[in-house]
Design a protein around this motif. Structure first.
Motif, PDB file in Angstrom:
ATOM      1  N   UNK A  19       0.827  -1.002  -0.100  1.00 20.99           N
ATOM      2  CA  UNK A  19      -0.171  -0.089   0.152  1.00 20.99           C
ATOM      3  C   UNK A  19       0.808   1.265   0.002  1.00 20.99           C
ATOM      4  N   UNK A  20       0.739   1.972  -1.050  1.00 17.25           N
ATOM      5  CA  UNK A  20       1.538   3.445  -1.153  1.00 17.25           C
ATOM      6  C   UNK A  20       0.629   4.292  -0.629  1.00 17.25           C
ATOM      7  N   UNK A  21       1.153   5.449   0.233  1.00 15.15           N
ATOM      8  CA  UNK A  21       0.445   6.649   0.974  1.00 15.15           C
ATOM      9  C   UNK A  21       1.268   7.702   0.131  1.00 15.15           C
ATOM     10  N   UNK A  22       0.457   8.706  -0.022  1.00 13.00           N
ATOM     11  CA  UNK A  22       0.719  10.009  -0.418  1.00 13.00           C
ATOM     12  C   UNK A  22       0.204  11.065   0.607  1.00 13.00           C
ATOM     13  N   UNK A  23       1.081  11.942   1.199  1.00 12.10           N
ATOM     14  CA  UNK A  23       0.697  12.886   2.143  1.00 12.10           C
ATOM     15  C   UNK A  23       0.947  14.196   1.490  1.00 12.10           C
ATOM     16  N   UNK A  24      -0.224  14.924   1.398  1.00 16.91           N
ATOM     17  CA  UNK A  24      -0.347  16.227   0.487  1.00 16.91           C
ATOM     18  C   UNK A  24      -0.623  17.344   1.334  1.00 16.91           C
ATOM     19  N   UNK A  25       0.353  18.471   1.221  1.00 17.74           N
ATOM     20  CA  UNK A  25       0.239  19.411   2.165  1.00 17.74           C
ATOM     21  C   UNK A  25       0.623  20.948   1.357  1.00 17.74           C
ATOM     22  N   UNK A  26       0.177  21.961   1.943  1.00 10.77           N
ATOM     23  CA  UNK A  26       0.628  23.362   1.387  1.00 10.77           C
ATOM     24  C   UNK A  26      -0.469  23.899   0.680  1.00 10.77           C
ATOM     25  N   UNK A  27      -1.726  23.357   0.451  1.00  9.08           N
ATOM     26  CA  UNK A  27      -2.766  24.023  -0.041  1.00  9.08           C
ATOM     27  C   UNK A  27      -3.878  23.087   0.251  1.00  9.08           C
ATOM     28  N   UNK A  28      -5.011  23.616  -0.434  1.00 11.12           N
ATOM     29  CA  UNK A  28      -6.322  22.878  -0.240  1.00 11.12           C
ATOM     30  C   UNK A  28      -6.583  22.014  -1.509  1.00 11.12           C
ATOM     31  N   UNK A  29      -6.686  20.867  -1.459  1.00 14.90           N
ATOM     32  CA  UNK A  29      -6.694  19.911  -2.436  1.00 14.90           C
ATOM     33  C   UNK A  29      -8.090  19.510  -2.823  1.00 14.90           C
ATOM     34  N   UNK A  30      -9.046  19.941  -2.185  1.00 14.33           N
ATOM     35  CA  UNK A  30     -10.513  19.506  -2.302  1.00 14.33           C
ATOM     36  C   UNK A  30     -10.948  19.408  -3.629  1.00 14.33           C
ATOM     37  N   UNK A  31     -10.611  20.389  -4.467  1.00 12.09           N
ATOM     38  CA  UNK A  31     -11.202  20.152  -5.674  1.00 12.09           C
ATOM     39  C   UNK A  31     -10.328  19.547  -6.832  1.00 12.09           C
ATOM     40  N   UNK A  32      -9.044  19.058  -6.318  1.00 10.13           N
ATOM     41  CA  UNK A  32      -8.025  18.513  -6.997  1.00 10.13           C
ATOM     42  C   UNK A  32      -8.417  16.822  -7.736  1.00 10.13           C
ATOM     43  N   UNK A  33      -7.994  16.822  -8.603  1.00 10.82           N
ATOM     44  CA  UNK A  33      -7.906  15.307  -8.887  1.00 10.82           C
ATOM     45  C   UNK A  33      -6.637  14.725  -8.557  1.00 10.82           C
ATOM     46  N   UNK A  34      -6.327  13.871  -7.937  1.00 10.03           N
ATOM     47  CA  UNK A  34      -5.256  12.954  -7.481  1.00 10.03           C
ATOM     48  C   UNK A  34      -5.044  11.880  -8.157  1.00 10.03           C
ATOM     49  N   UNK A  35      -3.820  11.609  -8.633  1.00  8.68           N
ATOM     50  CA  UNK A  35      -3.451  10.413  -9.326  1.00  8.68           C
ATOM     51  C   UNK A  35      -2.199   9.666  -9.132  1.00  8.68           C
ATOM     52  N   UNK A  36      -1.928   8.483  -9.322  1.00 11.67           N
ATOM     53  CA  UNK A  36      -0.650   7.838  -9.233  1.00 11.67           C
ATOM     54  C   UNK A  36      -0.295   7.471 -10.886  1.00 11.67           C
ATOM     55  N   UNK A  37       0.965   7.532 -10.761  1.00  8.20           N
ATOM     56  CA  UNK A  37       1.701   7.180 -12.166  1.00  8.20           C
ATOM     57  C   UNK A  37       2.936   6.312 -11.687  1.00  8.20           C
ATOM     58  N   UNK A  38       3.553   5.703 -12.710  1.00  7.45           N
ATOM     59  CA  UNK A  38       4.766   5.113 -12.441  1.00  7.45           C
ATOM     60  C   UNK A  38       5.673   4.930 -13.812  1.00  7.45           C
ATOM     61  N   UNK A  39       6.803   4.859 -13.383  1.00  6.19           N
ATOM     62  CA  UNK A  39       7.875   4.904 -14.404  1.00  6.19           C
ATOM     63  C   UNK A  39       8.827   3.597 -14.092  1.00  6.19           C
ATOM     64  N   UNK A  40       8.973   2.782 -15.169  1.00  8.42           N
ATOM     65  CA  UNK A  40       9.906   1.740 -15.048  1.00  8.42           C
ATOM     66  C   UNK A  40      11.295   2.119 -15.748  1.00  8.42           C
ATOM     67  N   UNK A  41      12.285   1.260 -15.676  1.00  9.64           N
ATOM     68  CA  UNK A  41      13.530   1.701 -16.197  1.00  9.64           C
ATOM     69  C   UNK A  41      13.484   1.591 -17.722  1.00  9.64           C
ATOM     70  N   UNK A  42      13.820   2.781 -18.412  1.00  9.16           N
ATOM     71  CA  UNK A  42      13.798   2.675 -19.784  1.00  9.16           C
ATOM     72  C   UNK A  42      12.487   2.845 -20.387  1.00  9.16           C
ATOM     73  N   UNK A  43      11.448   3.336 -19.586  1.00  7.89           N
ATOM     74  CA  UNK A  43      10.317   3.211 -20.371  1.00  7.89           C
ATOM     75  C   UNK A  43       9.668   4.607 -20.026  1.00  7.89           C
ATOM     76  N   UNK A  44       8.542   5.122 -20.730  1.00  7.83           N
ATOM     77  CA  UNK A  44       8.086   6.379 -20.272  1.00  7.83           C
ATOM     78  C   UNK A  44       7.089   6.204 -19.150  1.00  7.83           C
TER      79      UNK A  44
END
Length: 121
Positions: A19-44
């Protein structure tokens, strides 16, 4: 200062879970879309999953649908990625990101530093 800080990565055997966690701080994210991305070696970098912060609408990449679950805890300003049935091809650096709804889905405004996930066969 806006910060997204990921944690929870590591080494796991194929078929295992993380389970990955992401702690967000510094502004209000109530209207934002939150996403997860990944990058493998040698790939976009590729999209993994996203959800609206307030509405809970989720989108998944076909490669992870049914195995990964994105969720959030608004009270704690946290976003999670539960990863089950991990495969060696899931090995990558995973990034948390936040998109202003005016920019979604083409542009994410804020990014974390990434957390490494390694799945051994």
């Amino acid at each position: 200062q806006v910060q997204l800080v990921e944690s929870g990565g590591g080494l796991v055997q194929a078929g295992g879970s993380l389970r990955l966690s992401c702690a967000a701080s510094g502004r209000t994210f109530s209207s934002y879309v939150m996403g997860w991305f990944r990058q493998a070696p040698g790939k976009e970098r590729e999209f993994v999953a996203s959800l609206t912060w307030s509405g809970g609408t989720t989108v998944y990449a076909a490669s992870v649908k049914g195995r990964f679950t994105i969720s959030r805890d608004n009270a704690k300003n946290m976003v999670y990625l539960q990863m089950n049935g991990l495969k060696p091809e899931d090995t990558a650096v995973y990034y948390c990101a936040a998109s202003n709804p005016d920019h979604y889905p083409t542009f994410y405004d804020y990014w974390g530093q990434g957390t490494q996930v390694t799945v051994s066969s």
